[in-house]
Design a protein around this motif. Structure first.
Motif, PDB file in Angstrom:
ATOM      1  N   LEU A 137      40.688  -3.168 -13.684  1.00  0.00           N
ATOM      2  CA  LEU A 137      39.194  -3.132 -13.104  1.00  0.00           C
ATOM      3  C   LEU A 137      38.532  -4.452 -13.884  1.00  0.00           C
ATOM      4  CD1 LEU A 137      37.035  -1.496 -11.728  1.00  0.00           C
ATOM      5  CD2 LEU A 137      36.584  -0.513 -13.877  1.00  0.00           C
ATOM      6  N   SER A 138      37.736  -4.857 -12.777  1.00  0.00           N
ATOM      7  CA  SER A 138      36.831  -6.084 -13.500  1.00  0.00           C
ATOM      8  C   SER A 138      35.695  -6.124 -12.706  1.00  0.00           C
ATOM      9  CB  SER A 138      37.598  -7.528 -13.391  1.00  0.00           C
ATOM     10  OG  SER A 138      36.876  -8.712 -13.943  1.00  0.00           O
ATOM     11  N   VAL A 139      34.764  -6.964 -13.032  1.00  0.00           N
ATOM     12  CA  VAL A 139      33.457  -7.142 -12.269  1.00  0.00           C
ATOM     13  C   VAL A 139      33.173  -8.437 -11.952  1.00  0.00           C
ATOM     14  CG1 VAL A 139      32.399  -5.179 -13.565  1.00  0.00           C
ATOM     15  CG2 VAL A 139      32.117  -7.475 -14.515  1.00  0.00           C
ATOM     16  N   GLY A 140      32.260  -8.913 -11.237  1.00  0.00           N
ATOM     17  CA  GLY A 140      32.066 -10.185 -10.779  1.00  0.00           C
ATOM     18  C   GLY A 140      30.841 -10.492  -9.999  1.00  0.00           C
ATOM     19  N   LEU A 141      30.286 -11.739  -9.622  1.00  0.00           N
ATOM     20  CA  LEU A 141      29.054 -11.837  -8.972  1.00  0.00           C
ATOM     21  C   LEU A 141      29.421 -12.289  -7.430  1.00  0.00           C
ATOM     22  CD1 LEU A 141      26.039 -12.588  -9.209  1.00  0.00           C
ATOM     23  CD2 LEU A 141      26.651 -14.940  -9.855  1.00  0.00           C
ATOM     24  N   ILE A 142      28.648 -11.699  -6.394  1.00  0.00           N
ATOM     25  CA  ILE A 142      28.764 -12.367  -5.248  1.00  0.00           C
ATOM     26  C   ILE A 142      27.281 -13.187  -4.901  1.00  0.00           C
ATOM     27  CG2 ILE A 142      27.909 -10.359  -4.209  1.00  0.00           C
ATOM     28  CD1 ILE A 142      30.156 -10.802  -1.989  1.00  0.00           C
ATOM     29  N   GLU A 143      27.394 -14.365  -4.295  1.00  0.00           N
ATOM     30  CA  GLU A 143      26.437 -15.180  -3.997  1.00  0.00           C
ATOM     31  C   GLU A 143      26.320 -15.581  -2.483  1.00  0.00           C
ATOM     32  OE1 GLU A 143      25.475 -17.705  -7.832  1.00  0.00           O
ATOM     33  OE2 GLU A 143      27.639 -18.253  -6.967  1.00  0.00           O
TER      34      GLU A 143
ATOM     35  N   ASP B  91      24.717 -20.523   1.886  1.00  0.00           N
ATOM     36  CA  ASP B  91      24.544 -21.090   3.432  1.00  0.00           C
ATOM     37  C   ASP B  91      25.176 -20.052   4.286  1.00  0.00           C
ATOM     38  OD1 ASP B  91      23.592 -23.531   2.744  1.00  0.00           O
ATOM     39  OD2 ASP B  91      25.682 -24.406   2.748  1.00  0.00           O
ATOM     40  N   ASN B  92      24.577 -18.829   4.100  1.00  0.00           N
ATOM     41  CA  ASN B  92      25.040 -17.379   4.634  1.00  0.00           C
ATOM     42  C   ASN B  92      26.540 -17.110   4.823  1.00  0.00           C
ATOM     43  OD1 ASN B  92      22.546 -16.820   5.542  1.00  0.00           O
ATOM     44  ND2 ASN B  92      22.529 -18.084   7.646  1.00  0.00           N
ATOM     45  N   ILE B  93      27.169 -17.585   3.642  1.00  0.00           N
ATOM     46  CA  ILE B  93      28.614 -17.091   3.542  1.00  0.00           C
ATOM     47  C   ILE B  93      28.806 -16.677   2.007  1.00  0.00           C
ATOM     48  CG2 ILE B  93      30.897 -18.274   3.137  1.00  0.00           C
ATOM     49  CD1 ILE B  93      30.041 -20.372   4.869  1.00  0.00           C
ATOM     50  N   PRO B  94      29.285 -15.589   1.962  1.00  0.00           N
ATOM     51  CA  PRO B  94      29.470 -14.935   0.587  1.00  0.00           C
ATOM     52  C   PRO B  94      30.525 -15.785  -0.218  1.00  0.00           C
ATOM     53  CG  PRO B  94      30.459 -13.446   2.240  1.00  0.00           C
ATOM     54  CD  PRO B  94      29.905 -14.657   3.021  1.00  0.00           C
ATOM     55  N   VAL B  95      30.094 -15.957  -1.427  1.00  0.00           N
ATOM     56  CA  VAL B  95      30.908 -16.571  -2.368  1.00  0.00           C
ATOM     57  C   VAL B  95      31.126 -15.708  -3.496  1.00  0.00           C
ATOM     58  CG1 VAL B  95      31.178 -18.529  -3.920  1.00  0.00           C
ATOM     59  CG2 VAL B  95      29.982 -19.006  -1.544  1.00  0.00           C
ATOM     60  N   VAL B  96      32.597 -15.167  -3.793  1.00  0.00           N
ATOM     61  CA  VAL B  96      32.663 -14.513  -4.744  1.00  0.00           C
ATOM     62  C   VAL B  96      33.256 -15.290  -6.327  1.00  0.00           C
ATOM     63  CG1 VAL B  96      34.652 -12.814  -5.738  1.00  0.00           C
ATOM     64  CG2 VAL B  96      33.576 -12.778  -3.330  1.00  0.00           C
ATOM     65  N   ARG B  97      32.406 -14.818  -7.176  1.00  0.00           N
ATOM     66  CA  ARG B  97      32.600 -15.258  -8.554  1.00  0.00           C
ATOM     67  C   ARG B  97      33.313 -14.509  -9.429  1.00  0.00           C
ATOM     68  NH1 ARG B  97      31.143 -20.106  -7.172  1.00  0.00           N
ATOM     69  NH2 ARG B  97      29.121 -20.612  -6.392  1.00  0.00           N
ATOM     70  N   PRO B  98      34.441 -14.142  -9.285  1.00  0.00           N
ATOM     71  CA  PRO B  98      35.068 -12.958 -10.086  1.00  0.00           C
ATOM     72  C   PRO B  98      35.263 -13.416 -11.848  1.00  0.00           C
ATOM     73  CG  PRO B  98      36.850 -14.124  -9.095  1.00  0.00           C
ATOM     74  CD  PRO B  98      35.527 -14.676  -8.815  1.00  0.00           C
ATOM     75  N   ASN B  99      34.806 -12.217 -12.591  1.00  0.00           N
ATOM     76  CA  ASN B  99      35.240 -12.236 -13.892  1.00  0.00           C
ATOM     77  C   ASN B  99      37.098 -12.569 -14.226  1.00  0.00           C
ATOM     78  OD1 ASN B  99      35.942 -11.873 -16.725  1.00  0.00           O
ATOM     79  ND2 ASN B  99      34.047 -11.164 -16.947  1.00  0.00           N
TER      80      ASN B  99
ATOM     81  N   LYS C  97      46.812  -8.272 -11.163  1.00  0.00           N
ATOM     82  CA  LYS C  97      45.986  -7.529 -10.009  1.00  0.00           C
ATOM     83  C   LYS C  97      44.587  -7.047 -10.598  1.00  0.00           C
ATOM     84  CE  LYS C  97      49.682  -6.364  -6.898  1.00  0.00           C
ATOM     85  NZ  LYS C  97      51.002  -6.841  -7.616  1.00  0.00           N
ATOM     86  N   ARG C  98      43.843  -7.378 -10.026  1.00  0.00           N
ATOM     87  CA  ARG C  98      42.302  -6.924 -10.356  1.00  0.00           C
ATOM     88  C   ARG C  98      41.586  -6.350  -9.209  1.00  0.00           C
ATOM     89  NH1 ARG C  98      42.446 -11.844 -13.857  1.00  0.00           N
ATOM     90  NH2 ARG C  98      42.685 -11.305 -15.946  1.00  0.00           N
ATOM     91  N   ILE C  99      40.629  -5.266  -9.438  1.00  0.00           N
ATOM     92  CA  ILE C  99      39.879  -4.922  -8.518  1.00  0.00           C
ATOM     93  C   ILE C  99      38.449  -5.077  -8.897  1.00  0.00           C
ATOM     94  CG2 ILE C  99      38.788  -2.846  -7.437  1.00  0.00           C
ATOM     95  CD1 ILE C  99      41.547  -1.530  -7.508  1.00  0.00           C
ATOM     96  N   HIS C 100      37.674  -6.155  -8.335  1.00  0.00           N
ATOM     97  CA  HIS C 100      36.490  -6.663  -8.854  1.00  0.00           C
ATOM     98  C   HIS C 100      35.269  -5.888  -8.078  1.00  0.00           C
ATOM     99  CE1 HIS C 100      38.081 -10.127 -10.870  1.00  0.00           C
ATOM    100  NE2 HIS C 100      39.002 -10.188  -9.761  1.00  0.00           N
ATOM    101  N   LEU C 101      34.446  -5.305  -9.041  1.00  0.00           N
ATOM    102  CA  LEU C 101      33.215  -4.707  -8.520  1.00  0.00           C
ATOM    103  C   LEU C 101      32.298  -5.936  -8.598  1.00  0.00           C
ATOM    104  CD1 LEU C 101      33.423  -1.606 -10.588  1.00  0.00           C
ATOM    105  CD2 LEU C 101      34.233  -1.792  -8.458  1.00  0.00           C
ATOM    106  N   LEU C 102      31.575  -6.192  -7.442  1.00  0.00           N
ATOM    107  CA  LEU C 102      30.775  -7.317  -7.213  1.00  0.00           C
ATOM    108  C   LEU C 102      29.338  -6.928  -6.996  1.00  0.00           C
ATOM    109  CD1 LEU C 102      33.137  -9.231  -4.762  1.00  0.00           C
ATOM    110  CD2 LEU C 102      32.892  -9.580  -7.344  1.00  0.00           C
ATOM    111  N   SER C 103      28.516  -7.653  -7.550  1.00  0.00           N
ATOM    112  CA  SER C 103      26.926  -7.675  -7.371  1.00  0.00           C
ATOM    113  C   SER C 103      26.280  -8.919  -7.147  1.00  0.00           C
ATOM    114  CB  SER C 103      26.464  -6.870  -8.743  1.00  0.00           C
ATOM    115  OG  SER C 103      24.982  -6.803  -8.746  1.00  0.00           O
ATOM    116  N   LEU C 104      25.175  -8.702  -6.524  1.00  0.00           N
ATOM    117  CA  LEU C 104      24.331  -9.947  -6.213  1.00  0.00           C
ATOM    118  C   LEU C 104      23.507 -10.205  -7.461  1.00  0.00           C
ATOM    119  CD1 LEU C 104      23.159  -9.104  -2.378  1.00  0.00           C
ATOM    120  CD2 LEU C 104      24.526 -11.011  -3.259  1.00  0.00           C
ATOM    121  N   ASP C 105      23.412  -9.357  -8.437  1.00  0.00           N
ATOM    122  CA  ASP C 105      22.654  -9.308  -9.498  1.00  0.00           C
ATOM    123  C   ASP C 105      23.291  -9.774 -10.655  1.00  0.00           C
ATOM    124  OD1 ASP C 105      20.834  -8.713 -11.673  1.00  0.00           O
ATOM    125  OD2 ASP C 105      19.825  -7.338 -10.279  1.00  0.00           O
TER     126      ASP C 105
END
Length: 145
Positions: free
Chosen positions: A110-116, A119-127, A33-41
């Motif tokens: 705890l982990s981090v990831g990218l959110i992109e 087409d107006n849909i959020p796509v999560v790219r977790p580490n 189980k991971r909680i991903h902190l996500l950023s657009l940057d």
């Protein structure tokens, strides 16, 4: 970046906290189980990963304050310091906290990831490699003042 001091690396993580846009909580079947902190940057995600990948410690503590069904405030306590890093108004999946609070949160990382936005849909790219131990996870409801 490899020749940065521990304090300079820590500052990268502190900067990342300001750029958190969403938090992805695990479902009951995720292992580990991971909680991903996500950023657009993406640069901020890479910087946070750089700090956390060398982290070897007793674990962070996080406090989640529920603002409403899809918004939380976050406090992260860094081990070995008295420092809390805070970020308000972070998006979460609608109603996920009620589900997440009802299953075993032991052995959550705890982990981090990218959110992109595609087409107006959020796509999560977790580490999927990063696993930073969490010492504790606390949940509170925001008090109306």
């Amino acid at each position: 970046m490899s020749d940065l001091s521990k304090e300079q690396k820590r500052q990268l993580f502190v900067d990342f906290i300001r750029f958190i846009n969403a938090i992805e909580f695990p479902n009951e079947f995720d292992e580990p189980k991971r909680i991903h902190l996500l950023s657009l940057d993406e640069r901020m995600v890479m910087a946070a990963t750089y700090y956390l990948q060398d982290y070897d410690g007793e674990g962070f503590s996080i406090i989640i304050e529920e603002v409403d069904n899809d918004t939380v405030n976050l406090k992260i306590h860094e081990p070995y310091t008295d420092d809390f890093f805070e970020k308000d108004n972070i998006v979460v999946r609608n109603g996920i906290l009620e589900k997440y609070k009802n299953f075993d949160v032991d052995d959550t990382y705890l982990s981090v990831g990218l959110i992109e936005i595609v087409d107006n849909i959020p796509v999560v790219r977790p580490n999927k490699i990063l696993k930073i131990p969490l010492k504790s996870i606390s949940f509170y409801e925001k008090k109306n003042e």
